[in-house]
Write a protein that holds these residues in place. Structure first.
Motif, PDB file in Angstrom:
ATOM      1  N   PRO A 102      -9.289   4.207  -2.159  1.00 31.93           N
ATOM      2  CA  PRO A 102      -7.996   4.547  -1.521  1.00 31.93           C
ATOM      3  C   PRO A 102      -7.917   6.040  -1.180  1.00 31.93           C
ATOM      4  N   THR A 158       0.844  -1.197   0.000  1.00 30.04           N
ATOM      5  CA  THR A 158       0.000   0.000   0.000  1.00 30.04           C
ATOM      6  C   THR A 158       0.877   1.245   0.000  1.00 30.04           C
ATOM      7  N   LYS A 159       1.945   1.209   0.801  1.00 28.34           N
ATOM      8  CA  LYS A 159       2.829   2.363   0.930  1.00 28.34           C
ATOM      9  C   LYS A 159       3.519   2.672  -0.405  1.00 28.34           C
ATOM     10  N   GLN A 165       1.082   4.185  -2.810  1.00 24.79           N
ATOM     11  CA  GLN A 165       0.813   5.596  -2.528  1.00 24.79           C
ATOM     12  C   GLN A 165       1.921   6.492  -3.074  1.00 24.79           C
ATOM     13  N   ARG A 187      -5.832  10.844 -10.330  1.00 27.73           N
ATOM     14  CA  ARG A 187      -6.112   9.825  -9.310  1.00 27.73           C
ATOM     15  C   ARG A 187      -7.595   9.465  -9.324  1.00 27.73           C
TER      16      ARG A 187
END
Length: 274
Positions: free
Chosen positions: A274, A240-241, A244, A255
């Motif tokens: 998200p 996830t990091k 991002q 986005r």
């Protein structure tokens, strides 16, 4: 433990069906070979597996090969054997009767992944490493369409595509090159509104889901889902990091458009925005 896993499965299938009946009018459509072209067949344990790239598909194919008696252990099977060995049959290779017989009697499953993470994983794999298919075919087209003042070298090799350029390509209705299974919608790859999947697994809970599935089909006790990372194994998995960080390079509207692009996948598989 099994009880809660059965409950999770019921819930995932309920959400999938409800999304289908709400948004899709094609519930009565005929299933054609095209709809089942991504489905792999394992006749011994009667499994149909719809391949979703970047959601554990290499390791799932290894498991199917072991189930089928083509290998004794998942560790013995090389990446190229998995993807280019043609050891596993696809459902569209059967005649009409063979397709319908298997759809009606085999256990049908698919594994999915959070759409943005899946997308970043595909981008890293195909564009950040040497690749003699994705760079010349997709890279060249993307760089020549979206990069201002591209160098001759970049135009010649198609290497070094930036994530932002890749997203421009993805969201362009007049794409210079077509879609690719690595970033297509699960909805399109596996036709979950036409094919009633028995089991929906998630990459995020892979080990638990995979071993529950193997338990359900009565697989040999010693067969567990492999944990190893198939490609670029020294590199960190897309988290996830990391996802991002890539999406931080985009404008808010890019986005939002990316989310809209995968909206049905987010909805159908109950991933939060998200």
């Amino acid at each position: 433990k099994w009880k809660s896993l059965y409950q999770i499965q019921r819930e995932r299938k309920r959400i999938m069906r409800e999304t289908c009946s709400k948004y899709k009018s094609n519930n009565r459509r005929i299933i054609t070979p095209y709809h089942v072209s991504r489905i792999f067949v394992e006749d011994k344990y009667r499994v149909l597996y719809c391949e979703v790239p970047k959601a554990g598909c290499s390791n799932w194919k290894r498991v199917l090969m072991v189930l089928n008696g083509l290998a004794s252990s998942t560790k013995d099977i090389q990446h190229n054997t998995v993807h280019y060995g043609n050891y596993l049959k696809r459902l569209d290779g059967f005649d009409h009767k063979g397709i319908y017989h298997r759809l009606n009697t085999y256990t049908k499953m698919l594994f999915i992944r959070e759409p943005f993470e899946k997308l970043v994983s595909a981008f890293r794999d195909k564009f950040e490493h040497p690749n003699n298919y994705y760079h010349p075919v997709f890279g060249k087209a993307i760089i020549s369409r979206y990069r201002v003042n591209a160098t001759k070298e970049a135009l010649r090799t198609g290497s070094g595509v930036k994530f932002k350029e890749f997203i421009q390509y993805l969201l362009d209705v007049h794409r210079p090159v077509g879609m690719d299974i690595h970033w297509d919608h699960v909805n399109r790859l596996c036709s979950p509104c036409l094919i009633d999947y028995d089991f929906v697994g998630k990459f995020e809970s892979m080990e638990e889901d995979a071993n529950f599935f193997l338990h359900l089909i009565g697989a040999p006790q010693n067969l567990t889902f492999p944990k190893f990372k198939d490609r670029h194994s020294n590199e960190e998995r897309t988290t996830t990091k990391i996802t991002q960080q890539y999406f931080a390079e985009l404008s808010p509207s890019q986005r939002q458009q990316s989310y809209d692009f995968y909206y049905m996948d987010y909805l159908m598989f109950n991933y939060s925005k998200p």
